[in-house]
Design an enzyme around this catalytic site. Structure first.
Site, mmCIF file in Angstrom:
data_model
loop_
_atom_site.group_PDB
_atom_site.id
_atom_site.type_symbol
_atom_site.label_atom_id
_atom_site.label_comp_id
_atom_site.label_asym_id
_atom_site.label_seq_id
_atom_site.Cartn_x
_atom_site.Cartn_y
_atom_site.Cartn_z
ATOM 1 N N LYS A 46 0.811 -1.198 0.000
ATOM 2 C CA LYS A 46 0.000 0.000 0.000
ATOM 3 C C LYS A 46 0.849 1.254 0.000
ATOM 4 C CE LYS A 46 -3.185 -2.321 3.157
ATOM 5 N NZ LYS A 46 -3.525 -2.383 4.588
ATOM 6 N N ASP A 106 7.518 3.098 -2.613
ATOM 7 C CA ASP A 106 7.627 4.158 -1.610
ATOM 8 C C ASP A 106 9.049 4.344 -1.109
ATOM 9 O OD1 ASP A 106 7.613 1.678 -0.347
ATOM 10 O OD2 ASP A 106 6.140 2.204 1.178
ATOM 11 N N ILE A 107 9.711 3.259 -0.740
ATOM 12 C CA ILE A 107 10.999 3.413 -0.055
ATOM 13 C C ILE A 107 11.858 2.182 -0.256
ATOM 14 C CG2 ILE A 107 9.983 2.572 2.122
ATOM 15 C CD1 ILE A 107 11.849 4.568 3.595
ATOM 16 N N ASP A 109 15.256 0.289 1.460
ATOM 17 C CA ASP A 109 16.194 0.243 2.580
ATOM 18 C C ASP A 109 17.329 -0.693 2.139
ATOM 19 O OD1 ASP A 109 17.479 -0.130 4.979
ATOM 20 O OD2 ASP A 109 15.713 -0.638 6.142
ATOM 21 N N GLY A 111 16.983 -2.810 -0.270
ATOM 22 C CA GLY A 111 16.806 -2.983 -1.711
ATOM 23 C C GLY A 111 16.311 -4.377 -2.077
ATOM 24 N N THR A 113 13.486 -5.963 -1.398
ATOM 25 C CA THR A 113 12.102 -6.019 -1.880
ATOM 26 C C THR A 113 12.018 -5.593 -3.339
ATOM 27 O OG1 THR A 113 11.347 -5.459 0.351
ATOM 28 C CG2 THR A 113 9.747 -5.206 -1.430
ATOM 29 N N LYS A 137 17.161 4.847 1.484
ATOM 30 C CA LYS A 137 18.090 4.888 2.619
ATOM 31 C C LYS A 137 19.454 4.440 2.112
ATOM 32 C CE LYS A 137 14.687 3.937 6.185
ATOM 33 N NZ LYS A 137 14.179 2.971 7.178
ATOM 34 N N ASP A 165 3.573 3.507 6.412
ATOM 35 C CA ASP A 165 2.949 3.162 7.684
ATOM 36 C C ASP A 165 3.940 2.663 8.714
ATOM 37 O OD1 ASP A 165 3.541 0.623 6.405
ATOM 38 O OD2 ASP A 165 2.275 -0.288 7.932
HETATM 39 P P1 5GP Z 1 13.925 -3.305 1.793
HETATM 40 O O1 5GP Z 1 13.540 -4.650 1.270
HETATM 41 O O2 5GP Z 1 14.481 -2.385 0.741
HETATM 42 O O3 5GP Z 1 14.900 -3.432 2.954
HETATM 43 O O4 5GP Z 1 12.645 -2.656 2.420
HETATM 44 C C1 5GP Z 1 11.686 -2.079 1.617
HETATM 45 C C2 5GP Z 1 10.319 -2.109 2.221
HETATM 46 O O5 5GP Z 1 10.374 -2.000 3.633
HETATM 47 C C3 5GP Z 1 9.518 -0.925 1.749
HETATM 48 O O6 5GP Z 1 8.733 -1.252 0.639
HETATM 49 C C4 5GP Z 1 8.699 -0.562 2.968
HETATM 50 O O7 5GP Z 1 7.483 -1.259 2.936
HETATM 51 C C5 5GP Z 1 9.513 -1.028 4.138
HETATM 52 N N1 5GP Z 1 10.327 0.044 4.760
HETATM 53 C C6 5GP Z 1 11.671 0.197 4.758
HETATM 54 N N2 5GP Z 1 12.062 1.279 5.454
HETATM 55 C C7 5GP Z 1 10.929 1.844 5.890
HETATM 56 C C8 5GP Z 1 10.650 3.034 6.660
HETATM 57 O O8 5GP Z 1 11.520 3.811 7.089
HETATM 58 N N3 5GP Z 1 9.340 3.290 6.906
HETATM 59 C C9 5GP Z 1 8.322 2.482 6.463
HETATM 60 N N4 5GP Z 1 7.092 2.839 6.774
HETATM 61 N N5 5GP Z 1 8.543 1.369 5.742
HETATM 62 C C10 5GP Z 1 9.826 1.048 5.463
HETATM 63 MG MG MG Z 2 6.934 -0.471 -0.311
HETATM 64 MG MG MG Z 3 4.866 -1.218 5.665
#
Ligand code: 5GP
Ligand code: MG
Ligand code: MG
Length: 186
Positions: A46, A106-107, A109, A111, A113, A137, A165
């Site tokens: 979402k 959205d974001i 961290d 990478g 996902t 990040k 969220d």
């Molecule tokens: P990754 O797989 O890149 O470590 O994490 C990505 C997913 O983690 C994003 O799609 C998001 O849903 C969630 N996420 C990572 N960092 C944050 C954050 O600071 N705030 C929120 N709300 N979600 C985050």
């Molecule tokens: Mg996301």
């Molecule tokens: Mg989330």
């Protein structure tokens, strides 16, 4: 601006900051895809719903078939660390074969996902596949996942608002804020 939510430690980007940056990204996309026949923007639910809705309104491609699709995934559950495991809750409704695709996230961290999504959608033979990520990040990156459009590079803090969220709360906030640590650390 209306009052800041009490669980927000500080506002990183105001509604106006976001609006301006998203418009710039929209202009870049407009420029990069002016020769595209079919452009599909894929919002990852979402978290990307607000970014997606503002971004598409700043894209101006009258000669292109611009369509939208959504995919719902779950990654974090109720914790604040990425497991890297992506569960597909809802898949695309459309076939992306031969189309130009932009994944709208959205974001990132670690990478993990987004990397998973790029591999998954890449296997469906789009004509091209790129990504638009609102927040990155920089110090979290564990895998080299290509981001063509990036809103803001941010420090390693937990962000809420503008669609993002914590345990399904705070998505409605119109700004991007840092969640107070005492709200998620026990
Ligand atoms: P990754 O797989 O890149 O470590 O994490 C990505 C997913 O983690 C994003 O799609 C998001 O849903 C969630 N996420 C990572 N960092 C944050 C954050 O600071 N705030 C929120 N709300 N979600 C985050
Ligand atoms: Mg996301
Ligand atoms: Mg989330």
């Amino acid at each position: 601006m209306s009052e800041i939510h009490p669980n927000v430690k500080r506002v990183l980007y105001s509604a106006d900051d976001i609006k301006n940056r998203v418009q710039e990204i929209g202009k870049q996309i407009t420029n990069d895809y002016k020769d595209s026949k079919d452009l599909v923007l894929i919002g990852i639910l979402k978290g990307s719903f607000m970014f997606m809705s503002d971004l598409v309104r700043s894209i101006n491609l009258p000669k292109t078939n611009v369509t939208l699709d959504f995919m719902a995934i779950s990654s974090y559950g109720h914790s604040t660390n990425s497991s890297g495991v992506v569960r597909i809750l809802m898949d695309l409704k459309s076939n992306i074969e031969g189309k130009d695709v932009i994944i709208v996230e959205d974001i990132i961290d670690s990478g993990l996902t987004l990397n998973h999504l790029v591999e998954l959608l890449g296997s469906r033979k789009p004509n091209s596949l790129h990504t638009a990520v609102l927040l990155r990040k920089k110090d979290g990156i564990k895998i080299d996942v290509p981001c063509r459009y990036i809103g803001f590079d941010i420090p390693m803090v937990f962000i809420i608002g503008y669609g993002l969220d914590f345990a399904e709360n705070y998505r409605e906030l119109p700004y991007l804020g840092e969640l107070r640590e005492e709200c998620y650390k026990k």
